[in-house]
Design an enzyme around this catalytic site. Structure first.
Site, PDB file in Angstrom:
ATOM      1  N   ASP A  98       0.732  -0.584   0.053  1.00 34.57           N
ATOM      2  CA  ASP A  98      -0.020  -0.340   0.079  1.00 34.57           C
ATOM      3  C   ASP A  98       1.037   1.156  -0.330  1.00 34.57           C
ATOM      4  OD1 ASP A  98      -2.652   1.665   0.112  1.00 34.57           O
ATOM      5  OD2 ASP A  98      -1.890   1.518   2.535  1.00 34.57           O
TER       6      ASP A  98
ATOM      7  N   ASP B  49       0.088   5.463   0.949  1.00 36.38           N
ATOM      8  CA  ASP B  49      -0.228   5.932   2.362  1.00 36.38           C
ATOM      9  C   ASP B  49       0.024   5.442   3.569  1.00 36.38           C
ATOM     10  OD1 ASP B  49      -0.808   9.241   0.217  1.00 36.38           O
ATOM     11  OD2 ASP B  49      -0.972   7.660  -0.356  1.00 36.38           O
TER      12      ASP B  49
END
Length: 218
Positions: free
Chosen positions: A8, A10
């Site tokens: 992922d 952020d």
């Protein structure tokens, strides 16, 4: 055997919360409203820009307009204070030194992801970047995970997905992939990582190094 690692963006690979906080507080200051501290914004970044704007402006009538302004401002300073999480440089180096591929599967739109990765000098290093623009369904649907695996020519069973949100773990599990939950990410006090169903939980980015080594050797 592990052949690839997907992250992922952020809250997992990059700490973008400072730039989100700066943009939000500039808007609040200009309107004479109370500023938000970094810790409060940090807990909401993984839920998207709309949630960050709502933190500062609550349910105002012009929330859509405020969101548009926030996104335009964020795009102009998308990487001013953003950094890799502590230890993540060593993690990426370790992955590459072992001959593994790595990529990104994010719900962050492409128009922000592309300049951010370029500014962080990661564009040429990652083997795939999947944003909502590339798929019909975003996480927690497995479609982005499947597309990333297709682009790096690797089966989900030979890949791990690392994230800091329940939907990251759900997306990986929905794709029949091993998952890693990150306590160092944008975790709120209400989050119970033990209940997410991840195969592994790490406290720091550095903890990924022995895990990746173990999975690559098994």
């Amino acid at each position: 055997m592990l052949q690839a690692v997907l992250f992922d963006l952020d809250g997992t690979l990059l700490d973008t919360a400072v730039d989100f906080t700066t943009v939000l507080n500039h808007m609040l200051s200009e309107r004479g409203q109370a500023l938000q501290d970094y810790a409060a914004v940090r807990q909401r970044v993984s839920d998207g820009a709309r949630t960050v704007v709502q933190l500062g402006f609550h349910q105002q009538d012009d929330l859509a307009g405020l969101l548009d302004e926030f996104l335009d401002r964020y795009l102009k300073q998308v990487s001013v204070s953003t950094t890799l999480f502590p230890g993540m440089t060593d993690v990426l180096n370790h992955i590459e030194e072992r001959g593994l591929r790595w990529g990104i599967v994010t719900n962050k739109p492409l128009r922000f992801t592309t300049p951010l990765l370029a500014a962080m000098q990661l564009t040429e290093r990652c083997s795939t970047v999947i944003c909502p623009d590339h798929v019909t369904h975003k996480k927690p649907h497995p479609e982005p995970i499947y597309l990333a695996c297709k682009e790096i020519d690797c089966l989900p069973v030979n890949t791990i997905y690392i994230g800091d949100h329940q939907r990251d773990i759900d997306a990986g599990r929905n794709a029949n992939m091993r998952t890693v939950a990150c306590r160092y990410g944008y975790i709120s006090a209400a989050d119970n990582l033990d209940s997410w169903g991840a195969n592994y939980i790490v406290d720091t980015a550095t903890d990924l190094i022995p895990l990746i080594t173990q999975l690559h050797q098994s």
